[in-house]
Scaffold this active site. Structure first.
Site, PDB file in Angstrom:
ATOM      1  N   GLY A 237       0.830  -1.202   0.000  1.00 58.53           N
ATOM      2  CA  GLY A 237       0.000   0.000   0.000  1.00 58.53           C
ATOM      3  C   GLY A 237       0.861   1.248   0.000  1.00 58.53           C
ATOM      4  N   THR A 599       9.561 -10.673  10.258  1.00 54.81           N
ATOM      5  CA  THR A 599       8.913  -9.683   9.396  1.00 54.81           C
ATOM      6  C   THR A 599       9.464  -8.285   9.658  1.00 54.81           C
ATOM      7  OG1 THR A 599       7.127  -9.642  11.012  1.00 54.81           O
ATOM      8  CG2 THR A 599       6.770 -10.956   9.015  1.00 54.81           C
ATOM      9  N   GLY A 667       6.790   1.163  16.195  1.00 53.42           N
ATOM     10  CA  GLY A 667       6.423   1.326  14.777  1.00 53.42           C
ATOM     11  C   GLY A 667       7.662   1.284  13.914  1.00 53.42           C
ATOM     12  N   GLU A 670       8.109   2.663   8.536  1.00 52.33           N
ATOM     13  CA  GLU A 670       8.585   3.783   7.725  1.00 52.33           C
ATOM     14  C   GLU A 670      10.019   4.208   8.012  1.00 52.33           C
ATOM     15  OE1 GLU A 670       4.870   6.478   6.834  1.00 52.33           O
ATOM     16  OE2 GLU A 670       4.517   5.277   8.615  1.00 52.33           O
TER      17      GLU A 670
HETATM   18 MO1  MOS Z   1       1.973   5.076   5.286  1.00 48.43          MO
HETATM   19  S1  MOS Z   1       2.658   6.590   4.057  1.00 48.43           S
HETATM   20  O1  MOS Z   1       1.712   5.849   6.735  1.00 48.43           O
HETATM   21  O2  MOS Z   1       0.633   4.433   4.620  1.00 48.43           O
END
Ligand code: MOS
Length: 703
Positions: A237, A599, A667, A670
C-alpha cells in the site's frame, strides 16, 4: 480509558514467527481483491481525460454500446448522482469539468475485461482545453501557506533564527530538491463492488477497510452500517491505499446501475500514475548556524511543495527538522503551489523521507565545513528534551544507533578526505545519516475477543480465542504480529488464537499506516484481553466475549515518543561513466520492542531498499503540456534492483520503552527509508567530491 493492569509479558512477541497466511501466499491461493469470486461479474474499463484542464463538450458512447458484451456505458450525463456537490467528487462522472489528466470521463461495464477495454477505446470525447500548470515552480505567484499539516503547524518558529544565523561562527546554506514519486505496489489498486438493495459490499485493496467504508458512506450518503468493506490480502500500500481514490468510488457508482452484480476494476500499471496519489516534489531551503565546536545555534528549513487544486496534501518535509537536533533558534515552514494535477498523498515516511534528505545532507555539509566527524557532529547536537514539545523523551537511542553503526561499519578507520580512494576505476566513499519517526497511535479501533470451541458441553480440550479487529494485512506481517500480541495478552500459546481481520464486520479500525498499525491494533487487543480476563478469568466458557476500543496512551502528554535509526553506506562511482553503486548499506534502529524479528527485518530492509531506490532512480517526469507522467510504467519509472547494491544489513537495539504502549512497540514500517538518500548522497560526496543536492542521484552529476 484505562491501560492494562496486568504487565504484558512477551512470550510469543519477540520470537520469530512465520506468517500464518504464508503457505497460502506461496501457493498462490491467498485471495487478493481482484480474485474475489463475483456474482454475475462485470468488468469496468474507464475512459480518461487527455488534457490537464478543461470541459467535456460531447461524449459519443454509441460505438461502445453496440459492442457485444457491453452492458452499460456511464458518463457524467447519466451516471447516478453522489451525495455531495458535483465538483467535490471530481473524477467520478459528476460533472463535465476536467481537473486533471487521466480523470475518468466515462466507464464501460462489460462481461469481459477485454471487451470493456475495447469498448472504452471506442468512446469519443470532445473537450475544450483551458490553460493549466502542472510542473512545480517555487516562484509561482499562487504559492500559499496551508492551514496546517497532518503532523502539526504549517510553520513553527522558535527564537530568532535570522539573527542567530547572522551571529553564527559558521553558516551552511543549501537548497535540496526531491522529485515527484509514485508508489508502485506489486498489486495495483483493485475494487469489487456489489449492491444488494441499499446495502453496498465492497472488496478493496486498502490499508484501512474502515476508512474506505467512511469515504463510501460520505460519497453515497449512506450510514456506515449499510456498507461492508472486506480486504483479506493486500499486495502493498505504502500510503497510496490509505485514502480512498476515485477508482473505488467509480466502481461502486457503476455497480449501482447493475444491482446484484459484482463490478470489478483493477487499475492498469499505467493508471496507478494518474489518480491514486504520489509523493509531491519538494524544494527545500536549509540553513544551519553553528559555533566552531559544531554546536548548532540555528536551524531553518523552508519547504515548497507541489500541490493540487483538487485535493490538499502537504508533504511535511520540514517537520523532520523540528525534533532532530538541539538549537536555540529554529524555523520550519511549508508552502504549496497549487497545480492542475491529481492530488498527492501519503507515501512511506511522508515528510521524513524527503525532509531527511535535506536535513541530513546539510548536517554532512556542515560537518565538512567544520572539520568535525559527521557522527560526532550529530552526537554533539543531541537534545536533552524534545526540541519540538519540550517534553522528555520516552526513550531516545539515536546516539546508541550511531555508535553501534559506526562500530559495525568500521567508521573509525575512515579518512574524511573526499575523492581519495580510487579502486579499479571506481571512486569509493562512505556516508552516514540519522533517522527518526514518531510513535503514532490512531484512536478508534475496536477489538472483540470470544472464547470458541473446545470446552462447549463436554469440557474437553483447551478453549480457543477468536480475536476480531478490522486490521489490514498489507504484507507487513499484521497477522503474525497481532496473533503473537493476542497470545501474550491472553497468556496462551499462539495456536489458540484465531485472528480475524480485514473486514468492517469487525468494527472500526485505524489504518495500516503511520507505522501505527501494530501499536494501535495491538493496544486495542491488549485492552480487550484485559477486559476478557477480568470478566472470565483464564478458564472461560465457549461464547464468553469481551470487547474494547483503542485506549488513550496515558503518557501521551508527558513524553515525546519517536523511533530512531542510523544509516551507514558505502558508495562507488565509476571514474569514467559516473555510474553509481552501493556496495554496502547498514541500518541500525532503536524502535522499541520488536514483535516479530522475521517480518521486522523485512520492513526495515524494505524501507532501506526504497531509500536506495529514491536515492538512485525514482522520479516521475511530468509533461507540462498535458499534465501527465511520461514514464508511466515500470520500464520508465525505475526502481532499485539487486544490481544497485551489495550487502544490506539490518540491526536493531533492544529498547524497553514502558511509555509507548503495553507491548513496548514504536512502529517500524517507515523509519527504514528515512535518511537513506542523504547517507548515499553524503557517501557519494566522500567518494567524488561532488555534492548532489537533487534526487535522484544520476551519473550525469559526476561527469
Ligand atoms: Mo503510510 S505513508 O503511513 O501508509
Amino acid at each position: 480509558m484505562t491501560t492494562a493492569s496486568r504487565p504484558f509479558v512477551p512470550r510469543a512477541t519477540g520470537r520469530p514467527m512465520t506468517r500464518p497466511e504464508g503457505p497460502q501466499k506461496v501457493r498462490g491461493t491467498a485471495p487478493y481483491t481482484v480474485e474475489t469470486p463475483g456474482t454475475d461479474a462485470l468488468y469496468l474499463s474507464p475512459v480518461q481525460a487527455g488534457v490537464a484542464r478543461g470541459r467535456v463538450t460531447a461524449i459519443d458512447t454509441s460505438a461502445a454500446e453496440a459492442l457485444d458484451g457491453v452492458v452499460a456505458v456511464l458518463t457524467h450525463e447519466d451516471a447516478p448522482r453522489l451525495a455531495r456537490e458535483a465538483d467535490a467528487d471530481h473524477g467520478v462522472l459528476q460533472s463535465a469539468t476536467i481537473h486533471q489528466h487521466g480523470q475518468y470521463l466515462a466507464a464501460v461495464l462489460a462481461t469481459s475485461s477485454e471487451t470493456a477495454r475495447e469498448a472504452a477505446s471506442l468512446v469519443t470525447v470532445d473537450v475544450v482545453e483551458e490553460p493549466h500548470a502542472a510542473v512545480l515552480d517555487e516562484d509561482s505567484p499562487e504559492v500559499y501557506a496551508p492551514a496546517a499539516l497532518v503532523v502539526g503547524a504549517t510553520d513553527d518558529t522558535r527564537g530568532d533564527p535570522e539573527t542567530a544565523l547572522a551571529d553564527a561562527e559558521v553558516v551552511l546554506r543549501a537548497t535540496y530538491r526531491t522529485p515527484m514519486e509514485h508508489h508502485q505496489a506489486m498489486e495495483p489498486h483493485a475494487t469489487v463492488a456489489r449492491w444488494e438493495g441499499e446495502r453496498l459490499v465492497v472488496h478493496e485493496a486498502t490499508q484501512a477497510v474502515s476508512w474506505t467504508r467512511q469515504a463510501l458512506a460520505a460519497a453515497f450518503g449512506l450510514e456506515e452500517s449499510s456498507i461492508e468493506v472486506i480486504s483479506q490480502h493486500v499486495g502493498g500500500g505504502f500510503g497510496s491505499k490509505g485514502g480512498t481514490h476515485p477508482n473505488t468510488v467509480l466502481t461502486a457508482l457503476a455497480a449501482r446501475v447493475v444491482p446484484g452484480r459484482s463490478v470489478r476494476y483493477a487499475l492498469t500499471r499505467q493508471q496507478t500514475f494518474d489518480l491514486v496519489g504520489y509523493r509531491p516534489a519538494t524544494v527545500q531551503h536549509v540553513a544551519l548556524g553553528a559555533d566552531r565546536d559544531g554546536r548548532l545555534t540555528a536551524i531553518t528549513h523552508d519547504v515548497v511543495t507541489q500541490g493540487s487544486r483538487i485535493g490538499e496534501f502537504v508533504e511535511p518535509a520540514a517537520a523532520f527538522s523540528r525534533g532532530m537536533y538541539a538549537a536555540e533558534a529554529r524555523r520550519t515552514t511549508h508552502r504549496v503551489v497549487p497545480l492542475d494535477i491529481g492530488a498527492p498523498t501519503f507515501m512511506r515516511a511522508p515528510g521524513e523521507a524527503p525532509g531527511s534528505f535535506a536535513g541530513e545532507s546539510a548536517m554532512d555539509e556542515l560537518a565538512i565545513e567544520l572539520g568535525i566527524d559527521p557522527v560526532e557532529l550529530r552526537v554533539r547536537n543531541e537534545p536533552e528534551v524534545d526540541p519540538e514539545t519540550g517534553l522528555p523523551f520516552s526513550s531516545r537511542n539515536l546516539v546508541a544507533c550511531l555508535r553501534r553503526g559506526a562500530e559495525r561499519f568500521g567508521w573509525a578507520e575512515r579518512d574524511p578526505a573526499p575523492r581519495a580512494r580510487l579502486v579499479d576505476g571506481w571512486w569509493h566513499g562512505t556516508g552516514v545519516a540519522a533517522a527518526s519517526f514518531p510513535v503514532v497511535r490512531f484512536p478508534g479501533s475496536e477489538a472483540t475477543i470470544r472464547a470458541v470451541g473446545g470446552r462447549d458441553g463436554d469440557g474437553d480440550g483447551p478453549v480457543g480465542y477468536a480475536v476480531e479487529i478490522a486490521a489490514a494485512e498489507i504484507g507487513q506481517g499484521a497477522r503474525a504480529a497481532l496473533t503473537a500480541i493476542a497470545a501474550d495478552a491472553l497468556d496462551v500459546p499462539v495456536e489458540r488464537i484465531d485472528l480475524r481481520i480485514g473486514d468492517t464486520a469487525f468494527g472500526a479500525a485505524g489504518p495500516a499506516g503511520g507505522s501505527a498499525g501494530t501499536t494501535s491494533w495491538g493496544a486495542t487487543i491488549v485492552e480487550a484481553a484485559e477486559r476478557f480476563r477480568d470478566k472470565y478469568g483464564d478458564d472461560p466458557d465457549d461464547g464468553d466475549e469481551a470487547d474494547a476500543s483503542t485506549p488513550d496512551n496515558p503518557w501521551a502528554s508527558d513524553y515525546a515518543m519517536h523511533a530512531y535509526g542510523a544509516h551507514f553506506v558505502e558508495v562507488a562511482v565509476h571514474a569514467d561513466t559516473g555510474e553509481i553503486r552501493v556496495p554496502r548499506m547498514l541500518g541500525v534502529f532503536a524502535a522499541g520492542r520488536i514483535v516479530n524479528p522475521l517480518t521486522a527485518r523485512s520492513q526495515f530492509l524494505g524501507g532501506m531498499t526504497w531509500g536506495l531506490s529514491a536515492a538512485l532512480h525514482e522520479e516521475s517526469v511530468l509533461d507540462d503540456r498535458f499534465g501527465h507522467v511520461v514514464n508511466r510504467d515500470l520500464a520508465g519509472y525505475h526502481v532499485a534492483t539487486n544490481a544497485d547494491v551489495g550487502a544490506v544489513e539490518v540491526e536493531w537495539l533492544d529498547e524497553n520503552d514502558p511509555y509507548v504502549n503495553p507491548m513496548g512497540t514504536k512502529g517500524i514500517g517507515e523509519i527504514g527509508i528515512v535518511g537513506v538518500a542523504a547517507a548515499i548522497a553524503n557517501a557519494a560526496h566522500h567518494a567524488t567530491g561532488v555534492r548532489v543536492r537533487s534526487l535522484p542521484i544520476t551519473l550525469d552529476a559526476f561527469l
